[in-house]
Design a protein around this motif. Structure first.
Motif, PDB file in Angstrom:
ATOM      1  N   GLY A  39      -1.527  45.088   3.752  1.00  0.00           N
ATOM      2  CA  GLY A  39      -0.247  45.762   3.967  1.00  0.00           C
ATOM      3  C   GLY A  39       0.144  46.651   2.805  1.00  0.00           C
ATOM      4  O   GLY A  39       0.619  47.775   2.988  1.00  0.00           O
ATOM      5  N   PHE A  40      -0.081  46.157   1.595  1.00  0.00           N
ATOM      6  CA  PHE A  40       0.249  46.917   0.398  1.00  0.00           C
ATOM      7  C   PHE A  40      -0.608  48.182   0.308  1.00  0.00           C
ATOM      8  O   PHE A  40      -0.102  49.265   0.004  1.00  0.00           O
ATOM      9  CB  PHE A  40       0.040  46.046  -0.846  1.00  0.00           C
ATOM     10  CG  PHE A  40       0.344  46.760  -2.123  1.00  0.00           C
ATOM     11  CD1 PHE A  40       1.648  46.947  -2.538  1.00  0.00           C
ATOM     12  CD2 PHE A  40      -0.684  47.248  -2.927  1.00  0.00           C
ATOM     13  CE1 PHE A  40       1.937  47.609  -3.729  1.00  0.00           C
ATOM     14  CE2 PHE A  40      -0.407  47.909  -4.104  1.00  0.00           C
ATOM     15  CZ  PHE A  40       0.900  48.096  -4.511  1.00  0.00           C
ATOM     16  N   LEU A  41      -1.895  48.066   0.616  1.00  0.00           N
ATOM     17  CA  LEU A  41      -2.786  49.225   0.558  1.00  0.00           C
ATOM     18  C   LEU A  41      -2.393  50.285   1.586  1.00  0.00           C
ATOM     19  O   LEU A  41      -2.423  51.476   1.298  1.00  0.00           O
ATOM     20  CB  LEU A  41      -4.239  48.797   0.765  1.00  0.00           C
ATOM     21  CG  LEU A  41      -4.857  47.972  -0.359  1.00  0.00           C
ATOM     22  CD1 LEU A  41      -6.224  47.446   0.063  1.00  0.00           C
ATOM     23  CD2 LEU A  41      -4.963  48.789  -1.638  1.00  0.00           C
ATOM     24  N   ILE A  42      -2.025  49.847   2.780  1.00  0.00           N
ATOM     25  CA  ILE A  42      -1.569  50.791   3.808  1.00  0.00           C
ATOM     26  C   ILE A  42      -0.311  51.505   3.333  1.00  0.00           C
ATOM     27  O   ILE A  42      -0.202  52.730   3.426  1.00  0.00           O
ATOM     28  CB  ILE A  42      -1.334  50.077   5.151  1.00  0.00           C
ATOM     29  CG1 ILE A  42      -2.676  49.650   5.753  1.00  0.00           C
ATOM     30  CG2 ILE A  42      -0.568  50.982   6.127  1.00  0.00           C
ATOM     31  CD1 ILE A  42      -2.551  48.749   6.946  1.00  0.00           C
ATOM     32  N   GLN A  43       0.622  50.737   2.803  1.00  0.00           N
ATOM     33  CA  GLN A  43       1.872  51.340   2.334  1.00  0.00           C
ATOM     34  C   GLN A  43       1.606  52.352   1.212  1.00  0.00           C
ATOM     35  O   GLN A  43       2.164  53.454   1.231  1.00  0.00           O
ATOM     36  CB  GLN A  43       2.821  50.255   1.831  1.00  0.00           C
ATOM     37  CG  GLN A  43       4.146  50.814   1.367  1.00  0.00           C
ATOM     38  CD  GLN A  43       5.046  49.732   0.814  1.00  0.00           C
ATOM     39  OE1 GLN A  43       4.624  48.934  -0.016  1.00  0.00           O
ATOM     40  NE2 GLN A  43       6.281  49.699   1.280  1.00  0.00           N
ATOM     41  N   GLN A  44       0.775  52.002   0.263  1.00  0.00           N
ATOM     42  CA  GLN A  44       0.485  52.911  -0.840  1.00  0.00           C
ATOM     43  C   GLN A  44      -0.201  54.183  -0.356  1.00  0.00           C
ATOM     44  O   GLN A  44       0.128  55.281  -0.800  1.00  0.00           O
ATOM     45  CB  GLN A  44      -0.372  52.213  -1.907  1.00  0.00           C
ATOM     46  CG  GLN A  44       0.359  51.121  -2.654  1.00  0.00           C
ATOM     47  CD  GLN A  44       1.632  51.623  -3.304  1.00  0.00           C
ATOM     48  OE1 GLN A  44       1.616  52.538  -4.106  1.00  0.00           O
ATOM     49  NE2 GLN A  44       2.760  51.039  -2.929  1.00  0.00           N
ATOM     50  N   ALA A  45      -1.144  54.040   0.569  1.00  0.00           N
ATOM     51  CA  ALA A  45      -1.835  55.214   1.106  1.00  0.00           C
ATOM     52  C   ALA A  45      -0.854  56.105   1.866  1.00  0.00           C
ATOM     53  O   ALA A  45      -0.886  57.343   1.747  1.00  0.00           O
ATOM     54  CB  ALA A  45      -2.981  54.778   2.013  1.00  0.00           C
ATOM     55  N   ARG A  46       0.035  55.492   2.631  1.00  0.00           N
ATOM     56  CA  ARG A  46       1.038  56.254   3.383  1.00  0.00           C
ATOM     57  C   ARG A  46       1.949  57.026   2.435  1.00  0.00           C
ATOM     58  O   ARG A  46       2.222  58.219   2.632  1.00  0.00           O
ATOM     59  CB  ARG A  46       1.871  55.299   4.251  1.00  0.00           C
ATOM     60  CG  ARG A  46       2.994  56.001   5.017  1.00  0.00           C
ATOM     61  CD  ARG A  46       3.782  55.042   5.872  1.00  0.00           C
ATOM     62  NE  ARG A  46       4.452  53.977   5.129  1.00  0.00           N
ATOM     63  CZ  ARG A  46       5.564  54.123   4.423  1.00  0.00           C
ATOM     64  NH1 ARG A  46       6.139  55.320   4.299  1.00  0.00           N
ATOM     65  NH2 ARG A  46       6.120  53.097   3.805  1.00  0.00           N
ATOM     66  N   LEU A  47       2.392  56.357   1.383  1.00  0.00           N
ATOM     67  CA  LEU A  47       3.270  57.022   0.418  1.00  0.00           C
ATOM     68  C   LEU A  47       2.549  58.142  -0.327  1.00  0.00           C
ATOM     69  O   LEU A  47       3.137  59.195  -0.586  1.00  0.00           O
ATOM     70  CB  LEU A  47       3.838  55.993  -0.565  1.00  0.00           C
ATOM     71  CG  LEU A  47       4.799  54.967   0.049  1.00  0.00           C
ATOM     72  CD1 LEU A  47       5.166  53.898  -0.969  1.00  0.00           C
ATOM     73  CD2 LEU A  47       6.038  55.640   0.609  1.00  0.00           C
ATOM     74  N   GLU A  48       1.278  57.933  -0.643  1.00  0.00           N
ATOM     75  CA  GLU A  48       0.493  58.991  -1.298  1.00  0.00           C
ATOM     76  C   GLU A  48       0.383  60.222  -0.417  1.00  0.00           C
ATOM     77  O   GLU A  48       0.333  61.346  -0.914  1.00  0.00           O
ATOM     78  CB  GLU A  48      -0.908  58.486  -1.649  1.00  0.00           C
ATOM     79  CG  GLU A  48      -0.956  57.645  -2.897  1.00  0.00           C
ATOM     80  CD  GLU A  48      -2.377  57.203  -3.246  1.00  0.00           C
ATOM     81  OE1 GLU A  48      -3.328  57.962  -2.970  1.00  0.00           O
ATOM     82  OE2 GLU A  48      -2.519  56.106  -3.798  1.00  0.00           O
TER      83      GLU A  48
END
Length: 100
Positions: A39-48
């Protein structure tokens, strides 16, 4: 006295708090950590990418609530759905590995 002397690596902290790899307490932690990490990786990629949850959901054919639940570890994500989120939604490539 510098506070840096008291700093621990994440691996050191995990070992102290949950024990060495292979112990029941550590294995239980690892299961939960992997879900959190996805979940954290998805969120970070989305924000990037500068995307909102709604934009990501639209690109991968789901809804904002689902993306929110995945990012916040409230919903387990199927592998096929994870692949859609990463590839269609984020324009990335999903790689998995198995450790024995």
């Amino acid at each position: 006295m510098s506070k840096k002397n008291n700093l621990k690596t994440l691996d050191q902290f995990i070992e102290e708090e949950f024990g060495p790899e292979g112990t029941p307490k550590r294995e239980e932690f690892e299961k939960g950590y992997e879900s959190f990490k996805i979940g954290f990786l998805i969120q970070q990629a989305r924000l990037e990418k500068g995307m909102t949850q709604e934009e990501l959901a639209e690109k991968c054919g789901t809804n904002k609530g689902y993306i929110s639940k995945v990012e916040n570890n409230l919903k387990e994500v199927r592998l096929s759905t994870l692949q859609k989120i990463v590839e269609r939604g984020l324009g990335g490539h999903l790689e998995l590995s198995i450790k024995l």
